[in-house]
Write a protein that holds these residues in place. Structure first.
Motif, PDB file in Angstrom:
ATOM      1  N   PRO A 250      43.780 -81.038  86.565  1.00 15.75           N
ATOM      2  CA  PRO A 250      43.656 -79.749  85.867  1.00 15.75           C
ATOM      3  C   PRO A 250      42.549 -79.751  84.812  1.00 15.75           C
ATOM      4  N   LEU A 251      42.422 -80.836  84.072  1.00 20.47           N
ATOM      5  CA  LEU A 251      41.384 -80.923  83.043  1.00 20.47           C
ATOM      6  C   LEU A 251      39.985 -80.930  83.671  1.00 20.47           C
ATOM      7  N   LEU A 252      39.826 -81.677  84.755  1.00 20.01           N
ATOM      8  CA  LEU A 252      38.525 -81.731  85.438  1.00 20.01           C
ATOM      9  C   LEU A 252      38.160 -80.366  86.026  1.00 20.01           C
ATOM     10  N   LEU A 253      39.144 -79.679  86.602  1.00 14.39           N
ATOM     11  CA  LEU A 253      38.917 -78.344  87.155  1.00 14.39           C
ATOM     12  C   LEU A 253      38.528 -77.372  86.046  1.00 14.39           C
ATOM     13  N   TYR A 254      39.245 -77.425  84.943  1.00 13.15           N
ATOM     14  CA  TYR A 254      38.984 -76.569  83.779  1.00 13.15           C
ATOM     15  C   TYR A 254      37.551 -76.773  83.285  1.00 13.15           C
ATOM     16  N   LYS A 255      37.151 -78.021  83.118  1.00 10.51           N
ATOM     17  CA  LYS A 255      35.795 -78.315  82.640  1.00 10.51           C
ATOM     18  C   LYS A 255      34.738 -77.860  83.637  1.00 10.51           C
ATOM     19  N   ARG A 256      35.004 -78.033  84.917  1.00 17.27           N
ATOM     20  CA  ARG A 256      34.056 -77.633  85.957  1.00 17.27           C
ATOM     21  C   ARG A 256      33.849 -76.114  85.942  1.00 17.27           C
ATOM     22  N   ILE A 257      34.936 -75.376  85.792  1.00 17.10           N
ATOM     23  CA  ILE A 257      34.832 -73.917  85.755  1.00 17.10           C
ATOM     24  C   ILE A 257      34.016 -73.472  84.549  1.00 17.10           C
ATOM     25  N   LEU A 258      34.295 -74.044  83.391  1.00 21.69           N
ATOM     26  CA  LEU A 258      33.534 -73.667  82.191  1.00 21.69           C
ATOM     27  C   LEU A 258      32.056 -74.015  82.350  1.00 21.69           C
ATOM     28  N   ARG A 259      31.756 -75.139  83.016  1.00 22.21           N
ATOM     29  CA  ARG A 259      30.349 -75.502  83.267  1.00 22.21           C
ATOM     30  C   ARG A 259      29.696 -74.487  84.197  1.00 22.21           C
ATOM     31  N   LEU A 260      30.428 -74.059  85.223  1.00 22.50           N
ATOM     32  CA  LEU A 260      29.883 -73.064  86.148  1.00 22.50           C
ATOM     33  C   LEU A 260      29.598 -71.748  85.444  1.00 22.50           C
ATOM     34  N   HIS A 261      30.426 -71.413  84.459  1.00 24.84           N
ATOM     35  CA  HIS A 261      30.236 -70.154  83.741  1.00 24.84           C
ATOM     36  C   HIS A 261      28.897 -70.085  83.004  1.00 24.84           C
ATOM     37  N   TYR A 262      28.248 -71.220  82.784  1.00 24.12           N
ATOM     38  CA  TYR A 262      26.922 -71.196  82.155  1.00 24.12           C
ATOM     39  C   TYR A 262      25.936 -70.373  82.991  1.00 24.12           C
ATOM     40  N   GLY A 263      26.176 -70.264  84.289  1.00 21.22           N
ATOM     41  CA  GLY A 263      25.281 -69.501  85.156  1.00 21.22           C
ATOM     42  C   GLY A 263      25.541 -68.009  85.161  1.00 21.22           C
ATOM     43  N   LEU A 264      26.591 -67.571  84.461  1.00 20.83           N
ATOM     44  CA  LEU A 264      26.914 -66.147  84.415  1.00 20.83           C
ATOM     45  C   LEU A 264      26.122 -65.443  83.319  1.00 20.83           C
ATOM     46  N   PRO A 265      25.948 -64.128  83.436  1.00 16.27           N
ATOM     47  CA  PRO A 265      25.338 -63.382  82.332  1.00 16.27           C
ATOM     48  C   PRO A 265      26.199 -63.570  81.077  1.00 16.27           C
ATOM     49  N   PRO A 266      25.575 -63.584  79.881  1.00 20.78           N
ATOM     50  CA  PRO A 266      26.330 -63.881  78.651  1.00 20.78           C
ATOM     51  C   PRO A 266      27.636 -63.109  78.455  1.00 20.78           C
ATOM     52  N   PRO A 267      27.678 -61.773  78.655  1.00 24.04           N
ATOM     53  CA  PRO A 267      28.965 -61.088  78.451  1.00 24.04           C
ATOM     54  C   PRO A 267      30.043 -61.563  79.432  1.00 24.04           C
ATOM     55  N   ALA A 268      29.645 -61.791  80.683  1.00 21.98           N
ATOM     56  CA  ALA A 268      30.602 -62.260  81.684  1.00 21.98           C
ATOM     57  C   ALA A 268      31.064 -63.677  81.356  1.00 21.98           C
ATOM     58  N   ARG A 269      30.145 -64.484  80.858  1.00 18.46           N
ATOM     59  CA  ARG A 269      30.501 -65.850  80.486  1.00 18.46           C
ATOM     60  C   ARG A 269      31.526 -65.866  79.356  1.00 18.46           C
ATOM     61  N   LEU A 270      31.282 -65.073  78.319  1.00 15.97           N
ATOM     62  CA  LEU A 270      32.214 -65.022  77.191  1.00 15.97           C
ATOM     63  C   LEU A 270      33.591 -64.564  77.634  1.00 15.97           C
ATOM     64  N   MET A 271      33.625 -63.506  78.421  1.00 19.81           N
ATOM     65  CA  MET A 271      34.896 -62.981  78.899  1.00 19.81           C
ATOM     66  C   MET A 271      35.575 -63.998  79.829  1.00 19.81           C
ATOM     67  N   GLY A 272      34.802 -64.579  80.734  1.00 16.81           N
ATOM     68  CA  GLY A 272      35.352 -65.549  81.680  1.00 16.81           C
ATOM     69  C   GLY A 272      35.879 -66.791  80.988  1.00 16.81           C
ATOM     70  N   ASP A 273      35.133 -67.305  80.026  1.00 20.42           N
ATOM     71  CA  ASP A 273      35.579 -68.491  79.287  1.00 20.42           C
ATOM     72  C   ASP A 273      36.887 -68.220  78.559  1.00 20.42           C
ATOM     73  N   ALA A 274      36.963 -67.072  77.905  1.00 19.90           N
ATOM     74  CA  ALA A 274      38.187 -66.729  77.167  1.00 19.90           C
ATOM     75  C   ALA A 274      39.371 -66.618  78.125  1.00 19.90           C
ATOM     76  N   TYR A 275      39.140 -66.007  79.275  1.00 24.78           N
ATOM     77  CA  TYR A 275      40.213 -65.828  80.258  1.00 24.78           C
ATOM     78  C   TYR A 275      40.682 -67.175  80.812  1.00 24.78           C
ATOM     79  N   VAL A 276      39.737 -68.033  81.170  1.00 24.48           N
ATOM     80  CA  VAL A 276      40.081 -69.352  81.717  1.00 24.48           C
ATOM     81  C   VAL A 276      40.858 -70.167  80.686  1.00 24.48           C
ATOM     82  N   LYS A 277      40.377 -70.181  79.461  1.00 23.82           N
ATOM     83  CA  LYS A 277      41.056 -70.947  78.404  1.00 23.82           C
ATOM     84  C   LYS A 277      42.478 -70.452  78.203  1.00 23.82           C
ATOM     85  N   ASP A 278      42.654 -69.142  78.169  1.00 28.34           N
ATOM     86  CA  ASP A 278      43.983 -68.570  77.974  1.00 28.34           C
ATOM     87  C   ASP A 278      44.907 -68.909  79.143  1.00 28.34           C
ATOM     88  N   GLU A 279      44.419 -68.761  80.358  1.00 28.92           N
ATOM     89  CA  GLU A 279      45.239 -69.035  81.535  1.00 28.92           C
ATOM     90  C   GLU A 279      45.654 -70.514  81.618  1.00 28.92           C
TER      91      GLU A 279
END
Length: 141
Positions: free
Chosen positions: A25-54
């Motif tokens: 789970p930790l490796l998956l979590y980190k991988r997703i957050l790393r992938l989010h670097y490729g998203l546009p900034p607003p999508a990245r912020l929203m996506g990171d917050a959502y992933v962390k919360d979930e």
């Protein structure tokens, strides 16, 4: 990507055997957050917050629920890996549409979360276009 050589395949298998499954789970979590670097900034912020919360909310989930949770996030990670390059979005489209029966499987709480996520994404798009966005007050939430 080119196929791995037999030597690299064996090295990858050996590395996987040494990974503690409880770390997945930790490796998956980190991988997703790393992938989010490729998203546009607003999508990245929203996506990171959502992933962390979930991930935070599912830390103590029962095993059966945790397996479903990890399976779904693994699929998301795989899909995002295919849609992003090192420089960002590769095909101009991120994500995928729901299948016809998907929404019927959601609980009321999940449908509410999905609606909130859609509203937040819509607001982000309007902000990018320079439109004024109405912000809900705490009393309206």
């Amino acid at each position: 990507l080119p196929p791995l050589s037999p030597h690299n395949q064996m090295a990858a298998r050996n590395a996987l055997q040494k990974i503690d499954p409880s770390l997945f789970p930790l490796l998956l979590y980190k991988r997703i957050l790393r992938l989010h670097y490729g998203l546009p900034p607003p999508a990245r912020l929203m996506g990171d917050a959502y992933v962390k919360d979930e991930f935070r909310r599912h830390k103590t989930a029962p095993r059966e629920q945790a397996l479903i949770f990890l399976h779904e996030w693994t699929q998301y990670c795989t899909m995002l890996s295919k849609q992003l390059t090192g420089r960002g979005i590769s095909k101009g489209i991120i994500g995928k549409d729901f299948d016809d029966g998907d929404l019927e499987k959601f609980s009321e709480e999940q449908l509410g979360q999905l609606l909130e996520l859609k509203e937040e994404a819509d607001q982000g798009q309007r902000r990018l276009k320079g439109e004024k966005v109405y912000e809900k007050k705490e009393s309206e939430v």
